[in-house]
Design a protein around this motif. Structure first.
Motif: not given
Length: 202
Positions: A192-198
């Motif tokens: 998730l962090r690698a994809r920009g988080g939430l």
């Protein structure tokens, strides 16, 4: 909701996700407010018929996740037998089976992306107010997707224990299962962090 989309195509697959989720919420409310074991039995029988209509393969595929409820059924039944409230216990057990089976039926006939789209539509007013609704969408997707994964890993741990010992696994696999769950959670968090988080994409 504990199952992924069924490989067996049914008419319900083509119904709108919002209608199915709305019907699920309404049915759940009805089940909670009616304290009658005959009604609860008839409702559960109706749910079983809904599972049988698409065929035996669909029925057996949907039945597998429901089997996870047996420890709760035994616990509820034993408690109400001990407290001499068998009828109330029967109502709770019937209601539990119906609710979980209905929720499972919805996920078996609805794509995850369609359910997330419904959540996005319902939470749009909150997004306009500045709230981060993406976290709710991701949480819903993770619960539905990761539950069968964790169940599968728990079964593999049980099989591994049985291959090495004649005793029941019981609580002995709790620690390795917890470690596996935490490890999966760590990998998901990194992804998730690698994809920009939430953060919201709007």
């Amino acid at each position: 909701m504990i199952s992924l989309t069924s490989p067996v195509e049914t008419r319900a697959h083509h119904w709108r996700a919002g209608i199915k989720l709305g019907a699920l919420c309404a049915s759940t409310l009805i089940l909670f407010f009616i304290q009658n074991w005959l009604f609860q039995s008839a409702f559960l029988a109706l749910v079983i018929v809904l599972y049988l209509l698409p065929g035996w393969r669909f029925f057996t595929h949907g039945l597998k996740p429901i089997k996870m409820l047996w420890p709760f059924i035994v616990l509820v039944g034993a408690w109400h037998w001990w407290s001499n409230e068998l009828q109330q216990g029967a109502i709770i057990i019937l209601r539990l089976l119906s609710m979980v089976a209905l929720a499972n039926l919805v996920t078996m006939t609805t794509r995850l992306s369609d359910m997330i789209e419904v959540v996005r539509f319902l939470t749009r007013p909150f997004a306009k107010m500045g709230f981060n609704t993406r976290a709710l969408e991701i949480a819903m997707a993770l619960v539905i997707r990761m539950t069968p994964v964790l169940i599968g890993k728990g079964q593999k741990l049980t099989w591994a224990w049985k291959a090495r010992s004649h005793r029941r696994s019981g609580w002995r696999i709790l620690l390795p299962f917890t470690v596996l769950a935490l490890d999966d959670a760590d990998h998901v968090a990194e992804a998730l962090r690698a994809r920009g988080g939430l953060t919201n994409n709007d």
